[in-house]
Design a protein around this motif. Structure first.
Motif, PDB file in Angstrom:
ATOM      1  N   PHE A 263       0.869  -1.179   0.000  1.00  0.00           N
ATOM      2  CA  PHE A 263       0.000   0.000   0.000  1.00  0.00           C
ATOM      3  C   PHE A 263       0.900   1.221   0.000  1.00  0.00           C
ATOM      4  N   SER A 264       0.790   2.036  -1.022  1.00  0.00           N
ATOM      5  CA  SER A 264       1.721   3.155  -1.138  1.00  0.00           C
ATOM      6  C   SER A 264       1.114   4.429  -0.559  1.00  0.00           C
ATOM      7  N   THR A 265       1.982   5.391  -0.316  1.00  0.00           N
ATOM      8  CA  THR A 265       1.466   6.677   0.157  1.00  0.00           C
ATOM      9  C   THR A 265       0.622   7.352  -0.930  1.00  0.00           C
ATOM     10  N   ARG A 266       0.881   6.959  -2.183  1.00  0.00           N
ATOM     11  CA  ARG A 266       0.069   7.486  -3.278  1.00  0.00           C
ATOM     12  C   ARG A 266      -1.383   7.025  -3.097  1.00  0.00           C
ATOM     13  N   ASP A 267      -1.539   5.788  -2.657  1.00  0.00           N
ATOM     14  CA  ASP A 267      -2.884   5.267  -2.403  1.00  0.00           C
ATOM     15  C   ASP A 267      -3.546   6.071  -1.288  1.00  0.00           C
ATOM     16  N   LEU A 268      -2.717   6.408  -0.313  1.00  0.00           N
ATOM     17  CA  LEU A 268      -3.240   7.187   0.816  1.00  0.00           C
ATOM     18  C   LEU A 268      -3.732   8.542   0.316  1.00  0.00           C
ATOM     19  N   LEU A 269      -2.948   9.135  -0.555  1.00  0.00           N
ATOM     20  CA  LEU A 269      -3.345  10.430  -1.108  1.00  0.00           C
ATOM     21  C   LEU A 269      -4.647  10.302  -1.906  1.00  0.00           C
ATOM     22  N   GLU A 270      -4.776   9.209  -2.648  1.00  0.00           N
ATOM     23  CA  GLU A 270      -6.018   8.955  -3.401  1.00  0.00           C
ATOM     24  C   GLU A 270      -7.206   8.963  -2.443  1.00  0.00           C
ATOM     25  N   GLU A 271      -7.044   8.271  -1.343  1.00  0.00           N
ATOM     26  CA  GLU A 271      -8.157   8.174  -0.397  1.00  0.00           C
ATOM     27  C   GLU A 271      -8.497   9.530   0.204  1.00  0.00           C
ATOM     28  N   LEU A 272      -7.450  10.281   0.496  1.00  0.00           N
ATOM     29  CA  LEU A 272      -7.690  11.589   1.107  1.00  0.00           C
ATOM     30  C   LEU A 272      -8.376  12.538   0.129  1.00  0.00           C
ATOM     31  N   THR A 273      -8.005  12.460  -1.136  1.00  0.00           N
ATOM     32  CA  THR A 273      -8.648  13.355  -2.102  1.00  0.00           C
ATOM     33  C   THR A 273     -10.094  12.931  -2.350  1.00  0.00           C
ATOM     34  N   LEU A 274     -10.314  11.632  -2.334  1.00  0.00           N
ATOM     35  CA  LEU A 274     -11.691  11.168  -2.525  1.00  0.00           C
ATOM     36  C   LEU A 274     -12.581  11.660  -1.395  1.00  0.00           C
ATOM     37  N   GLY A 275     -11.990  11.669  -0.196  1.00  0.00           N
ATOM     38  CA  GLY A 275     -12.778  12.089   0.970  1.00  0.00           C
ATOM     39  C   GLY A 275     -12.886  13.596   1.087  1.00  0.00           C
ATOM     40  N   THR A 276     -12.203  14.319   0.217  1.00  0.00           N
ATOM     41  CA  THR A 276     -12.186  15.776   0.327  1.00  0.00           C
ATOM     42  C   THR A 276     -12.575  16.359  -1.022  1.00  0.00           C
ATOM     43  N   SER A 277     -13.805  16.247  -1.343  1.00  0.00           N
ATOM     44  CA  SER A 277     -14.217  16.697  -2.669  1.00  0.00           C
ATOM     45  C   SER A 277     -14.914  18.052  -2.586  1.00  0.00           C
ATOM     46  N   GLN A 278     -14.528  18.917  -3.497  1.00  0.00           N
ATOM     47  CA  GLN A 278     -15.142  20.244  -3.532  1.00  0.00           C
ATOM     48  C   GLN A 278     -16.625  20.153  -3.903  1.00  0.00           C
ATOM     49  N   VAL A 279     -16.918  19.086  -4.640  1.00  0.00           N
ATOM     50  CA  VAL A 279     -18.301  18.920  -5.086  1.00  0.00           C
ATOM     51  C   VAL A 279     -19.240  18.838  -3.873  1.00  0.00           C
ATOM     52  N   THR A 280     -18.793  18.133  -2.830  1.00  0.00           N
ATOM     53  CA  THR A 280     -19.676  17.963  -1.677  1.00  0.00           C
ATOM     54  C   THR A 280     -19.586  19.121  -0.683  1.00  0.00           C
ATOM     55  N   THR A 281     -18.390  19.638  -0.462  1.00  0.00           N
ATOM     56  CA  THR A 281     -18.250  20.645   0.595  1.00  0.00           C
ATOM     57  C   THR A 281     -18.214  22.075   0.053  1.00  0.00           C
ATOM     58  N   GLY A 282     -17.839  22.255  -1.195  1.00  0.00           N
ATOM     59  CA  GLY A 282     -17.723  23.590  -1.768  1.00  0.00           C
ATOM     60  C   GLY A 282     -16.440  24.285  -1.358  1.00  0.00           C
ATOM     61  N   GLU A 283     -15.732  23.684  -0.432  1.00  0.00           N
ATOM     62  CA  GLU A 283     -14.499  24.318   0.025  1.00  0.00           C
ATOM     63  C   GLU A 283     -13.420  23.249   0.215  1.00  0.00           C
ATOM     64  N   VAL A 284     -12.267  23.484  -0.341  1.00  0.00           N
ATOM     65  CA  VAL A 284     -11.158  22.553  -0.129  1.00  0.00           C
ATOM     66  C   VAL A 284      -9.887  23.351   0.062  1.00  0.00           C
ATOM     67  N   ALA A 285      -8.922  22.731   0.694  1.00  0.00           N
ATOM     68  CA  ALA A 285      -7.626  23.379   0.827  1.00  0.00           C
ATOM     69  C   ALA A 285      -6.568  22.382   0.403  1.00  0.00           C
ATOM     70  N   ALA A 286      -5.494  22.922  -0.132  1.00  0.00           N
ATOM     71  CA  ALA A 286      -4.373  22.053  -0.504  1.00  0.00           C
ATOM     72  C   ALA A 286      -3.909  21.308   0.745  1.00  0.00           C
ATOM     73  N   PHE A 287      -3.411  20.103   0.548  1.00  0.00           N
ATOM     74  CA  PHE A 287      -2.872  19.366   1.697  1.00  0.00           C
ATOM     75  C   PHE A 287      -1.673  18.530   1.272  1.00  0.00           C
ATOM     76  N   PHE A 288      -0.825  18.248   2.244  1.00  0.00           N
ATOM     77  CA  PHE A 288       0.385  17.474   1.990  1.00  0.00           C
ATOM     78  C   PHE A 288       0.233  16.053   2.513  1.00  0.00           C
ATOM     79  N   VAL A 289       0.890  15.124   1.827  1.00  0.00           N
ATOM     80  CA  VAL A 289       1.123  13.803   2.400  1.00  0.00           C
ATOM     81  C   VAL A 289       2.640  13.661   2.497  1.00  0.00           C
ATOM     82  N   ALA A 290       3.112  13.300   3.678  1.00  0.00           N
ATOM     83  CA  ALA A 290       4.560  13.211   3.891  1.00  0.00           C
ATOM     84  C   ALA A 290       4.954  11.785   4.217  1.00  0.00           C
ATOM     85  N   ASP A 291       5.895  11.278   3.471  1.00  0.00           N
ATOM     86  CA  ASP A 291       6.391   9.921   3.679  1.00  0.00           C
ATOM     87  C   ASP A 291       7.626   9.995   4.594  1.00  0.00           C
TER      88      ASP A 291
END
Ligand code: PLP
Length: 460
Positions: free
Chosen positions: A17-45
């Motif tokens: 399971f890569s950190t890229r997968d983790l980022l995928e999950e985080l972006t899926l859970g943070t969609s502008q479509v649902t909340t209307g507001e998003v902020a950039a975020f980091f994933v750090a390995d």
């Protein structure tokens, strides 16, 4: 384990399971479509940081690494590096406070700013930080008044004209002025214990290190003649951040090792330090930035391409981060950040000449131009790799919101290595052998494994 970092500080990433997968999950859970507001975020390995450390120890066994806090002061980074036993190079009072707050002893801190505020010198005196750098007489006068028991390191100028970033324009005493400074220190009863330099960032010539080490040797001789007991050589930073750098870290290390053998041979009693910033953190951080607005621009005049039926329009994408924030390397280092896309475009999708813009009401806030991208939409995420150095702390200057969230991850194998179960710095493996398995497998972008959905821990 020294106890700076615990398992609750990061997401433990299991094999496959890569950190890229983790980022995928985080972006899926943070969609502008649902909340209307998003902020950039980091994933750090954090495993990538551990891996860099093992490489460092392997390549420069005589050098004790310090971490330049200004480069990335996020808690996960500071904690993992403290756990690995690094010292810390601080440029301000706030940085000293921060590393002391996580429990780093004063003896592991060097206040490596040759031109300090008096408050910073007083803070160092009060909190037991004794190693301070200087490159001028006024600094010595301030130290005499505010921190007479300080141990000073004389910062010398370097030959950094080929570097991307010329630190010696601002810091570092010329060789000609060193004797005068050392005499002044002696007269004022200020102890000078060593020499430091910084060859600047992005230096394409490893010989710059060798030249500075030779210069430092001369200053050691001057110091000894004047009665200073000098026993610290600080090689500064400027070590390359990625494999794509013009000169590889291993090449620089080999030049440094030869110069050390020549000018400061083993057993000479000199403690050799380096203050690395970008080397440790650049590749460990990836940022996801969302598209907040989009504009299609048609040319005034039909172009040749249009007449020939190809796609003439260009597309401007507006992001919530720009060159006055996390993409400041565009202004300072002339970089062109190139995103990777969340969804791989299929080969039939047309590509458009695209540009990326930050949030400032300013035509200079252009992150990238001339990218060929498929049609993207508001709410889509763009992912940028190698975003660990000099990005944090500047983010969101113009958004007026709080700093970007960071989710830390580490592979179990890196965690075990850190805890000394699998590997120790002394293990006799080649650098690649030591380094490869420790990161979270960021590079496995195409093989998406189905992993558990995390509730990630974020420090910060
Ligand atoms: N040491 C000092 C005194 C610095 O000023 C800097 C960066 O400006 C560093 C170390 C870290 O440099 P780098 O990130 O290039 O390793």
């Amino acid at each position: 384990m020294a106890g700076y970092l615990s398992e609750s500080d990061f997401v433990m990433v299991e094999e496959g399971f890569s950190t890229r997968d983790l980022l995928e999950e985080l972006t899926l859970g943070t969609s502008q479509v649902t909340t209307g507001e998003v902020a950039a975020f980091f994933v750090a390995d954090l495993g990538a940081v551990v891996r860099k450390h093992f490489c460092f120890l392997k390549c420069l066994p005589r050098v004790r690494p310090f971490y330049a806090v200004k480069c990335n002061r996020s808690l996960g980074v500071l904690k993992v590096l403290a756990e690995l036993g690094l010292g810390f190079s601080c440029a301000s009072k706030a940085e000293m406070e921060l590393v002391q707050h996580i429990g780093v002893p004063a003896s592991k801190i060097i206040c490596a700013n040759p031109c300090k505020q008096i408050a910073q010198i007083k803070y160092a005196a009060k909190h037991g930080v004794r190693l301070l750098s200087f490159d001028n007489t006024v600094e010595l006068e301030k130290v005499v008044k505010s921190h007479p028991s300080a141990k000073m390191v004389l910062c010398i100028a370097t030959h950094d004209s080929y570097s991307l970033n010329h630190l010696s324009l601002k810091f570092g005493a010329s060789l000609e002025s060193c004797r005068h400074l050392l005499e002044n220190a002696k007269k004022s009863h200020v102890e000078v214990v060593g020499v430091s330099f910084h060859i600047g960032s992005g230096c394409p010539d490893p010989q710059a290190y060798a030249q500075s080490i030779a210069d430092a040797r001369l200053v050691f001789q001057m110091g000894a003649e004047l009665g200073h007991t000098m026993h610290i050589l600080d090689l500064g930073g400027g070590f390359p951040a990625s494999e794509e750098a013009k000169v590889r870290f291993e090449e620089i290390a080999s030049v440094i090792n030869s110069a050390l053998d020549l000018y400061f041979p083993e057993g000479c009693g000199v403690d050799i330090l380096a203050e690395l910033g970008r080397y440790y953190v650049t590749s460990a951080f990836t940022v996801a930035v969302s598209i907040v607005a989009k504009k299609e621009v048609l040319p005034d005049q039909p172009s040749r391409e249009e007449e020939s039926g190809s796609t003439p329009k260009t597309i401007e994408y507006h992001l919530d981060e720009g060159v006055y924030g996390i993409f400041n390397s565009v202004l300072f280092d002339n970089t062109c950040p190139t995103p990777t896309l969340q969804k791989k475009p299929c080969s039939e999708q047309p590509l458009y000449s695209s540009s990326l813009w930050g949030p400032a009401a300013d035509g200079c806030d252009c992150v990238a131009e001339g990218l060929w991208l498929p049609q993207l939409h508001v709410g889509d995420w763009l992912v940028f790799d190698n975003m660990g150095a000099y990005t944090m702390g500047t983010e969101s200057l113009l958004r007026g919101t709080k700093a970007c969230r960071i989710t830390y991850a580490m592979s179990r194998v890196a965690w075990e290595a850190l805890r000394g179960k699998l590997l120790s710095a002394e293990d006799d493996q080649d650098v690649e052998g030591v380094c490869k398995p420790l990161s979270c497998g960021w590079e496995i972008t195409d093989t998406l494994c189905v992993g558990p959905v995390f509730t990630p821990a974020s420090i910060m």
